[in-house]
Design a protein around this motif. Structure first.
Motif, PDB file in Angstrom:
ATOM      1  N   GLU A  24       0.839  -1.204   0.000  1.00 16.11           N
ATOM      2  CA  GLU A  24       0.000   0.000   0.000  1.00 16.11           C
ATOM      3  C   GLU A  24       0.876   1.258   0.000  1.00 16.11           C
ATOM      4  OE1 GLU A  24      -2.379  -0.529   3.446  1.00 16.11           O
ATOM      5  OE2 GLU A  24      -3.755  -1.971   2.498  1.00 16.11           O
ATOM      6  N   THR A  25       1.981   1.211   0.739  1.00 15.15           N
ATOM      7  CA  THR A  25       2.900   2.346   0.785  1.00 15.15           C
ATOM      8  C   THR A  25       3.574   2.557  -0.563  1.00 15.15           C
ATOM      9  OG1 THR A  25       3.315   1.979   3.142  1.00 15.15           O
ATOM     10  CG2 THR A  25       4.933   3.287   1.950  1.00 15.15           C
ATOM     11  N   VAL A  26       4.031   1.474  -1.154  1.00  9.57           N
ATOM     12  CA  VAL A  26       4.677   1.576  -2.464  1.00  9.57           C
ATOM     13  C   VAL A  26       3.715   2.171  -3.491  1.00  9.57           C
ATOM     14  CG1 VAL A  26       5.661   0.259  -4.372  1.00  9.57           C
ATOM     15  CG2 VAL A  26       6.308  -0.295  -2.023  1.00  9.57           C
ATOM     16  N   GLN A  27       2.484   1.675  -3.522  1.00  9.74           N
ATOM     17  CA  GLN A  27       1.518   2.165  -4.498  1.00  9.74           C
ATOM     18  C   GLN A  27       1.138   3.627  -4.231  1.00  9.74           C
ATOM     19  OE1 GLN A  27      -1.719  -0.481  -5.760  1.00  9.74           O
ATOM     20  NE2 GLN A  27      -0.722  -2.146  -4.642  1.00  9.74           N
ATOM     21  N   ALA A  28       1.097   4.028  -2.963  1.00 11.82           N
ATOM     22  CA  ALA A  28       0.740   5.411  -2.636  1.00 11.82           C
ATOM     23  C   ALA A  28       1.831   6.391  -3.034  1.00 11.82           C
ATOM     24  CB  ALA A  28       0.451   5.530  -1.142  1.00 11.82           C
ATOM     25  N   LEU A  29       3.099   5.971  -2.951  1.00  9.70           N
ATOM     26  CA  LEU A  29       4.208   6.891  -3.187  1.00  9.70           C
ATOM     27  C   LEU A  29       4.794   6.808  -4.595  1.00  9.70           C
ATOM     28  CD1 LEU A  29       6.069   6.633   0.243  1.00  9.70           C
ATOM     29  CD2 LEU A  29       4.415   8.362  -0.512  1.00  9.70           C
ATOM     30  N   GLU A  53      13.443 -10.407  -1.622  1.00 16.17           N
ATOM     31  CA  GLU A  53      12.129 -10.600  -2.254  1.00 16.17           C
ATOM     32  C   GLU A  53      11.439  -9.261  -2.503  1.00 16.17           C
ATOM     33  OE1 GLU A  53      10.183 -13.137   0.507  1.00 16.17           O
ATOM     34  OE2 GLU A  53      11.173 -14.976  -0.202  1.00 16.17           O
ATOM     35  N   ALA A  54      11.495  -8.352  -1.524  1.00 18.54           N
ATOM     36  CA  ALA A  54      10.855  -7.043  -1.694  1.00 18.54           C
ATOM     37  C   ALA A  54      11.526  -6.241  -2.802  1.00 18.54           C
ATOM     38  CB  ALA A  54      10.894  -6.266  -0.379  1.00 18.54           C
ATOM     39  N   ASN A  60      10.491  -5.454 -10.422  1.00 19.83           N
ATOM     40  CA  ASN A  60       9.784  -6.109 -11.519  1.00 19.83           C
ATOM     41  C   ASN A  60       8.398  -5.541 -11.790  1.00 19.83           C
ATOM     42  OD1 ASN A  60      11.886  -7.925 -12.035  1.00 19.83           O
ATOM     43  ND2 ASN A  60      11.132  -9.398 -10.529  1.00 19.83           N
ATOM     44  N   HIS A  61       7.753  -4.956 -10.765  1.00 17.60           N
ATOM     45  CA  HIS A  61       6.340  -4.607 -10.913  1.00 17.60           C
ATOM     46  C   HIS A  61       6.014  -3.123 -10.774  1.00 17.60           C
ATOM     47  CE1 HIS A  61       5.150  -8.800 -11.127  1.00 17.60           C
ATOM     48  NE2 HIS A  61       5.938  -9.050 -10.095  1.00 17.60           N
ATOM     49  N   TYR A  62       6.986  -2.301 -10.369  1.00 19.70           N
ATOM     50  CA  TYR A  62       6.722  -0.872 -10.198  1.00 19.70           C
ATOM     51  C   TYR A  62       7.739  -0.063 -10.990  1.00 19.70           C
ATOM     52  CZ  TYR A  62       3.696  -2.381  -6.415  1.00 19.70           C
ATOM     53  OH  TYR A  62       2.711  -2.991  -5.688  1.00 19.70           O
ATOM     54  N   GLN A  63       7.315   1.070 -11.495  1.00 19.48           N
ATOM     55  CA  GLN A  63       8.189   1.894 -12.323  1.00 19.48           C
ATOM     56  C   GLN A  63       9.081   2.783 -11.448  1.00 19.48           C
ATOM     57  OE1 GLN A  63       5.869   3.960 -15.297  1.00 19.48           O
ATOM     58  NE2 GLN A  63       4.775   2.111 -15.885  1.00 19.48           N
ATOM     59  N   MET A  64       9.924   2.139 -10.624  1.00 21.62           N
ATOM     60  CA  MET A  64      10.816   2.878  -9.742  1.00 21.62           C
ATOM     61  C   MET A  64      12.156   2.165  -9.668  1.00 21.62           C
ATOM     62  SD  MET A  64       8.402   3.975  -6.500  1.00 21.62           S
ATOM     63  CE  MET A  64       7.930   2.292  -6.083  1.00 21.62           C
ATOM     64  N   PRO A  65      13.263   2.883  -9.820  1.00 24.39           N
ATOM     65  CA  PRO A  65      14.570   2.270  -9.557  1.00 24.39           C
ATOM     66  C   PRO A  65      14.655   1.903  -8.079  1.00 24.39           C
ATOM     67  CG  PRO A  65      14.804   4.365 -10.735  1.00 24.39           C
ATOM     68  CD  PRO A  65      13.379   4.279 -10.270  1.00 24.39           C
ATOM     69  N   VAL A  66      15.244   0.765  -7.777  1.00 23.55           N
ATOM     70  CA  VAL A  66      15.295   0.315  -6.386  1.00 23.55           C
ATOM     71  C   VAL A  66      16.736   0.020  -5.990  1.00 23.55           C
ATOM     72  CG1 VAL A  66      14.760  -2.057  -7.086  1.00 23.55           C
ATOM     73  CG2 VAL A  66      14.384  -1.351  -4.722  1.00 23.55           C
ATOM     74  N   ALA A  67      17.088   0.448  -4.777  1.00 27.47           N
ATOM     75  CA  ALA A  67      18.415   0.206  -4.218  1.00 27.47           C
ATOM     76  C   ALA A  67      18.272  -0.727  -3.026  1.00 27.47           C
ATOM     77  CB  ALA A  67      19.061   1.524  -3.789  1.00 27.47           C
ATOM     78  N   PRO A 280       1.645  14.269  -7.969  1.00 25.19           N
ATOM     79  CA  PRO A 280       1.642  12.876  -8.414  1.00 25.19           C
ATOM     80  C   PRO A 280       1.374  12.751  -9.907  1.00 25.19           C
ATOM     81  CG  PRO A 280      -0.400  13.400  -7.267  1.00 25.19           C
ATOM     82  CD  PRO A 280       0.479  14.592  -7.123  1.00 25.19           C
ATOM     83  N   ASP A 281       1.962  11.733 -10.494  1.00 20.78           N
ATOM     84  CA  ASP A 281       1.688  11.357 -11.873  1.00 20.78           C
ATOM     85  C   ASP A 281       0.526  10.365 -11.830  1.00 20.78           C
ATOM     86  OD1 ASP A 281       1.581  10.225 -14.409  1.00 20.78           O
ATOM     87  OD2 ASP A 281       3.757  10.186 -14.667  1.00 20.78           O
ATOM     88  N   VAL A 282      -0.646  10.811 -12.235  1.00 25.42           N
ATOM     89  CA  VAL A 282      -1.845   9.953 -12.096  1.00 25.42           C
ATOM     90  C   VAL A 282      -1.739   8.689 -12.920  1.00 25.42           C
ATOM     91  CG1 VAL A 282      -3.366  11.873 -11.514  1.00 25.42           C
ATOM     92  CG2 VAL A 282      -3.030  11.268 -13.914  1.00 25.42           C
ATOM     93  N   SER A 283      -0.909   8.691 -13.938  1.00 20.98           N
ATOM     94  CA  SER A 283      -0.780   7.489 -14.766  1.00 20.98           C
ATOM     95  C   SER A 283      -0.092   6.356 -14.033  1.00 20.98           C
ATOM     96  CB  SER A 283       0.006   7.804 -16.054  1.00 20.98           C
ATOM     97  OG  SER A 283       1.366   8.063 -15.771  1.00 20.98           O
ATOM     98  N   LEU A 284       0.575   6.690 -12.889  1.00 21.94           N
ATOM     99  CA  LEU A 284       1.277   5.670 -12.130  1.00 21.94           C
ATOM    100  C   LEU A 284       0.492   5.199 -10.920  1.00 21.94           C
ATOM    101  CD1 LEU A 284       4.877   7.204 -12.054  1.00 21.94           C
ATOM    102  CD2 LEU A 284       3.961   5.507 -13.642  1.00 21.94           C
ATOM    103  N   GLN A 285      -0.669   5.745 -10.670  1.00 22.07           N
ATOM    104  CA  GLN A 285      -1.370   5.464  -9.426  1.00 22.07           C
ATOM    105  C   GLN A 285      -1.912   4.049  -9.349  1.00 22.07           C
ATOM    106  OE1 GLN A 285      -4.125   8.804  -9.230  1.00 22.07           O
ATOM    107  NE2 GLN A 285      -2.841   9.782  -7.689  1.00 22.07           N
ATOM    108  N   LYS A 286      -2.073   3.367 -10.462  1.00 20.01           N
ATOM    109  CA  LYS A 286      -2.579   2.004 -10.411  1.00 20.01           C
ATOM    110  C   LYS A 286      -1.591   1.018 -11.016  1.00 20.01           C
ATOM    111  CE  LYS A 286      -7.467   3.269 -10.378  1.00 20.01           C
ATOM    112  NZ  LYS A 286      -8.786   3.080 -11.006  1.00 20.01           N
ATOM    113  N   VAL A 287      -0.325   1.465 -11.153  1.00 25.84           N
ATOM    114  CA  VAL A 287       0.673   0.559 -11.699  1.00 25.84           C
ATOM    115  C   VAL A 287       1.063  -0.446 -10.620  1.00 25.84           C
ATOM    116  CG1 VAL A 287       3.034   0.372 -12.549  1.00 25.84           C
ATOM    117  CG2 VAL A 287       1.558   2.210 -13.347  1.00 25.84           C
ATOM    118  N   ALA A 288       1.013  -1.708 -10.927  1.00 23.50           N
ATOM    119  CA  ALA A 288       1.432  -2.732  -9.960  1.00 23.50           C
ATOM    120  C   ALA A 288       1.720  -4.035 -10.706  1.00 23.50           C
ATOM    121  CB  ALA A 288       0.358  -2.958  -8.919  1.00 23.50           C
TER     122      ALA A 288
END
Length: 288
Positions: A24-29, A53-54, A60-67, A280-288
């Motif tokens: 929920e946090t990932v999708q909100a931010l 795993e996280a 793989n599922h969100y449009q964000m670079p992850v460290a 917020p970029d509304v186009s990303l609000q339901k990306v998962a």
């Protein structure tokens, strides 16, 4: 005032309810388009598998670079580098390289006999692979194990020289603390970006406990302010106001990027970002 770049820290879930909170946090931010997000290790490397795993799920599922956080605690050099290479093989090219907190009750950090002795050795080995962008920790308030303020600067310089390209600070409560630290770093010849770590205060008692453990200095008036705000039911309003004001002062002082410790609770971080003009970029609000 131009909107700053932002990044967010999450921690891996250890229960089903915690898993729901993380996603929920990932999708909100995600719609705030962070430069990157990071995922922590638990003390003593206790969440190593969960972190992996996280990280892979976000990658793989969100449009964000992850460290991914990677530490030296309770692992051999071979095992640590194996974990690092597994990230690179999965397409994750950013790491936050840290010594790490020892297991609770252990009495302090003790290097594994076949492991890295400290974060500098870890950074050097990761840099030699040529597969990663490396971020490291920094301490505007004195690290509990540092002999003085300059020791923190000197050690950060060693980490940058070992191959790190930027640093993320521990949270702090006074912007002047950050600016003084930044000035000491510049004077020491550190030219890598130093990103201030920001902790929106969701629960004052817990934050005060965190601060005591990591050496972050708490101004006396904060105790009084939150005591009054909690009595009046205004703690969230006070937290958002103080955090947004601090971020605004940092930006006025030349800071271009902020790293938020979300504690897997998105509301205050999102509210502060909105107050700073990050839309917020509304186009990303339901990306998962």
């Amino acid at each position: 005032m131009p909107a700053p770049k932002v990044s967010f820290e999450f921690f891996p879930p250890q229960s089903l309810d915690a898993s729901f909170r993380l996603w929920e946090t990932v999708q909100a931010l995600a719609p705030l388009k962070p430069e990157f997000v990071s995922v922590t290790y638990g003390a003593g490397g206790t969440t190593r598998k969960l972190t992996h795993e996280a990280v892979e799920t976000i990658h793989n599922h969100y449009q964000m670079p992850v460290a991914a956080h990677l530490t030296c605690v309770d692992a051999t050099r071979e095992d640590t580098l194996k974990i690092a290479h597994s990230y690179a093989d999965a397409g994750v090219s950013q790491l936050v390289a840290l010594r790490g907190d020892p297991p609770k009750g252990s009495g302090g950090f003790c290097a594994h006999p076949e492991g890295f002795a400290n974060s500098v050795e870890l950074i050097e080995a990761l840099a030699e692979t040529g597969r990663f962008t490396l971020r490291v920790g920094a301490y505007p308030d004195r690290h509990p194990e540092a002999r003085d303020d300059q020791a923190d600067v000197a050690y950060l310089k060693r980490k940058i020289e070992a191959g790190a390209t930027s640093a993320i600070t521990q949270f702090f409560f006074d912007v002047e603390t950050f600016f003084r630290f930044r000035d000491r770093c510049v004077k020491a010849g550190i030219d890598a970006p130093i990103i201030p770590g920001i902790l929106p205060i969701d629960n004052w008692a817990k934050v005060a406990k965190f601060a005591a453990g990591c050496g972050a200095v708490i101004p006396a008036e904060l105790h009084e302010s939150f005591a009054r705000a909690e009595r009046d039911g205004r703690a969230d309003l006070l937290s958002t106001s103080l955090c947004a004001e601090m971020c605004s002062d940092l930006i006025d002082g030349g800071v271009e990027e902020l790293h938020f410790y979300t504690l897997n609770k998105p509301r205050l971080t999102r509210d502060v970002c909105h107050a700073l003009g990050i839309t917020p970029d509304v186009s990303l609000q339901k990306v998962a």
